[in-house]
Design a protein around this motif. Sequence first.
Motif, PDB file in Angstrom:
ATOM      1  N   HIS A  37       1.187  -1.397  -0.075  1.00  0.00           N
ATOM      2  CA  HIS A  37       0.277  -0.114  -0.176  1.00  0.00           C
ATOM      3  C   HIS A  37       0.820   1.355  -0.147  1.00  0.00           C
ATOM      4  O   HIS A  37       1.978   1.231   1.101  1.00  0.00           O
ATOM      5  N   PRO A  38       0.717   2.334  -1.306  1.00  0.00           N
ATOM      6  CA  PRO A  38       1.947   3.217  -1.133  1.00  0.00           C
ATOM      7  C   PRO A  38       1.633   4.255  -0.581  1.00  0.00           C
ATOM      8  O   PRO A  38       2.863   4.812   0.274  1.00  0.00           O
ATOM      9  N   VAL A  39       0.670   4.680   0.888  1.00  0.00           N
ATOM     10  CA  VAL A  39       0.422   5.376   1.672  1.00  0.00           C
ATOM     11  C   VAL A  39       1.167   5.199   3.013  1.00  0.00           C
ATOM     12  O   VAL A  39       2.337   5.542   3.444  1.00  0.00           O
ATOM     13  N   TRP A  40       1.263   3.701   3.178  1.00  0.00           N
ATOM     14  CA  TRP A  40       1.886   3.148   4.288  1.00  0.00           C
ATOM     15  C   TRP A  40       3.075   2.526   4.360  1.00  0.00           C
ATOM     16  O   TRP A  40       4.089   3.336   5.100  1.00  0.00           O
ATOM     17  N   ILE A  41       3.836   2.483   2.982  1.00  0.00           N
ATOM     18  CA  ILE A  41       5.014   2.123   2.562  1.00  0.00           C
ATOM     19  C   ILE A  41       5.902   3.735   2.144  1.00  0.00           C
ATOM     20  O   ILE A  41       6.783   3.835   3.247  1.00  0.00           O
TER      21      ILE A  41
END
Length: 195
Positions: free
Chosen positions: A136-140
Motif C-alpha cells: 500500500h503506497p501510503v503506508w510504504i
Amino acid sequence: MSAFFTALVLVFLAELGDKTQLIVLSHGSGRKALPTLFGLLVTIAILMGLAVTVGGVIHTIIPPTIGPLSRDQILGIIAGAIFLVFAVITWRDIGEEDDDADTPPVSLFAFLTMFFVAELIDKSSLSAATLATSGHPVWIWAGATVGEFGAVLLSYVAGNALRRLISAKQMHQLGAFAFLVVGVAMITTALWQQS
C-alpha cells in the motif's frame, strides 16, 4: 500496517552507515535543531513520495499475468532480486566510505539540497520504490519517511557516539545482511505464492 513496519525497518537499516549520515554528521551538527530537523523531515517526505510514486507506476504497467506467473509473483521476484543487488553493493562498498568530516559549513538550504541529491538514488529511496510495487503506497511512504527520519535523527543526536560504538563497516555489514535476508525471503515467497 505491516507495509508501514516493513518499510520503516528496511529503510532505517539501509540508511545506517550511509553517506547521507556522514552529511548529517558533518553539516547538520551545530545547527539549530528545529529548523534543521524540520527541513530534513520535509526533504525526506518529498524524496519518499517520489520513490513510492515511481514504484506505484511500475505496479500499474506490468500486466496481471506473464506466462505461468502472476504480476505479484513477478514483482516479488524482481523486488527480491533488487534487494539481493543492494546486498552485494552494500557489502562491496564496505571500507570505501570517506570518513573525512572536516568539510566547511554550508547554509541550511545548501545542506538540505546536498542531502536531497545524495539520497535521490540511494538504497533507501530505491527500497521504498521497490516496496511500493507490492504494498500500500501510503503506508510504504509513511514507513519509509519515518525510517529515514529515524536514521537521520540518530545521526543528528548521537552520531558521534554511535560511530565510536559501531564502526561504519559493521553498520554496512548489518545493512547488507538485512538486504540479503529480505531479498531471499521475497523471492521465496513469490515463488511459493499461488497464481
